[in-house]
Scaffold this motif. Structure first.
Motif, PDB file in Angstrom:
ATOM      1  N   MET A  71       4.977   0.460  -5.492  1.00 16.10           N
ATOM      2  CA  MET A  71       5.430  -0.931  -5.353  1.00 16.10           C
ATOM      3  C   MET A  71       5.324  -1.392  -3.900  1.00 16.10           C
ATOM      4  O   MET A  71       4.937  -2.533  -3.635  1.00 16.10           O
ATOM      5  N   ARG A  72       5.648  -0.501  -2.987  1.00 13.50           N
ATOM      6  CA  ARG A  72       5.546  -0.841  -1.567  1.00 13.50           C
ATOM      7  C   ARG A  72       4.099  -1.082  -1.154  1.00 13.50           C
ATOM      8  O   ARG A  72       3.787  -1.997  -0.385  1.00 13.50           O
ATOM      9  N   TYR A  73       3.192  -0.238  -1.683  1.00 13.26           N
ATOM     10  CA  TYR A  73       1.768  -0.407  -1.395  1.00 13.26           C
ATOM     11  C   TYR A  73       1.247  -1.719  -1.971  1.00 13.26           C
ATOM     12  O   TYR A  73       0.491  -2.443  -1.319  1.00 13.26           O
ATOM     13  N   LYS A  78      -0.984  -1.921   2.516  1.00 12.15           N
ATOM     14  CA  LYS A  78      -1.314  -0.939   3.551  1.00 12.15           C
ATOM     15  C   LYS A  78      -1.449   0.459   2.929  1.00 12.15           C
ATOM     16  O   LYS A  78      -0.546   0.924   2.246  1.00 12.15           O
ATOM     17  N   LEU A  79      -2.578   1.082   3.218  1.00 14.62           N
ATOM     18  CA  LEU A  79      -2.818   2.416   2.679  1.00 14.62           C
ATOM     19  C   LEU A  79      -1.889   3.452   3.313  1.00 14.62           C
ATOM     20  O   LEU A  79      -1.426   4.366   2.640  1.00 14.62           O
ATOM     21  N   ALA A  82       2.366   4.022   2.549  1.00 13.58           N
ATOM     22  CA  ALA A  82       2.769   3.792   1.160  1.00 13.58           C
ATOM     23  C   ALA A  82       1.693   4.191   0.159  1.00 13.58           C
ATOM     24  O   ALA A  82       1.972   4.882  -0.829  1.00 13.58           O
ATOM     25  N   GLY A  83       0.462   3.786   0.378  1.00 13.44           N
ATOM     26  CA  GLY A  83      -0.615   4.094  -0.555  1.00 13.44           C
ATOM     27  C   GLY A  83      -0.907   5.579  -0.636  1.00 13.44           C
ATOM     28  O   GLY A  83      -1.146   6.120  -1.715  1.00 13.44           O
ATOM     29  N   LEU A  84      -0.868   6.240   0.509  1.00 11.42           N
ATOM     30  CA  LEU A  84      -1.126   7.673   0.547  1.00 11.42           C
ATOM     31  C   LEU A  84      -0.058   8.447  -0.219  1.00 11.42           C
ATOM     32  O   LEU A  84      -0.380   9.289  -1.071  1.00 11.42           O
ATOM     33  N   ILE A  85       1.195   8.169   0.054  1.00 10.50           N
ATOM     34  CA  ILE A  85       2.277   8.885  -0.628  1.00 10.50           C
ATOM     35  C   ILE A  85       2.295   8.555  -2.117  1.00 10.50           C
ATOM     36  O   ILE A  85       2.527   9.428  -2.949  1.00 10.50           O
ATOM     37  N   ALA A  86       2.021   7.292  -2.480  1.00 11.35           N
ATOM     38  CA  ALA A  86       1.965   6.919  -3.894  1.00 11.35           C
ATOM     39  C   ALA A  86       0.855   7.690  -4.597  1.00 11.35           C
ATOM     40  O   ALA A  86       1.053   8.211  -5.705  1.00 11.35           O
TER      41      ALA A  86
END
Length: 101
Positions: A71-73, A78-79, A82-86
């Motif tokens: 949701m944060r991504y 932003k990768l 947030a995107g990396l951890i997701a």
């Protein structure tokens, strides 16, 4: 008893990510979240290492991180981070479901 290195690496990544969020941005929430979820992931990795079918804690932890960071991504676009951890958390969810089956 085989050590689950993938889960321990995931736990380390989450913990280090929280610490880096604090040191770079001064975000206390990143530090708290990283330490909490990283510790839970580490304990879950320990449980999986002792009993490969005991994935409940790790699955719940990775699922919550997948949803929250996804949701944060989606909101920020932003990768990093947030995107990396997701993405890594989603990989862990899929992996743990496969291990469970």
């Amino acid at each position: 008893m085989a050590v689950d290195w993938i889960s321990f690496s995931y736990a380390a990544m989450v913990t280090v990510g929280g610490i880096l969020g604090y040191t770079r941005r001064g975000s206390v929430m990143s530090l708290i979240s990283g330490l909490l979820f990283g510790s839970l992931a580490g304990y879950g990795a320990y449980q999986i290492s002792n009993d490969p079918q005991n994935v409940k804690l790790s699955l719940i932890n990775a699922g919550i991180l997948t949803i929250a960071m996804g949701m944060r991504y989606r909101k920020s676009g932003k990768l990093m981070p947030a995107g990396l951890i997701a993405g890594v958390s989603f990989f862990m969810v899929v992996r743990l479901v496969i291990v469970m089956l």
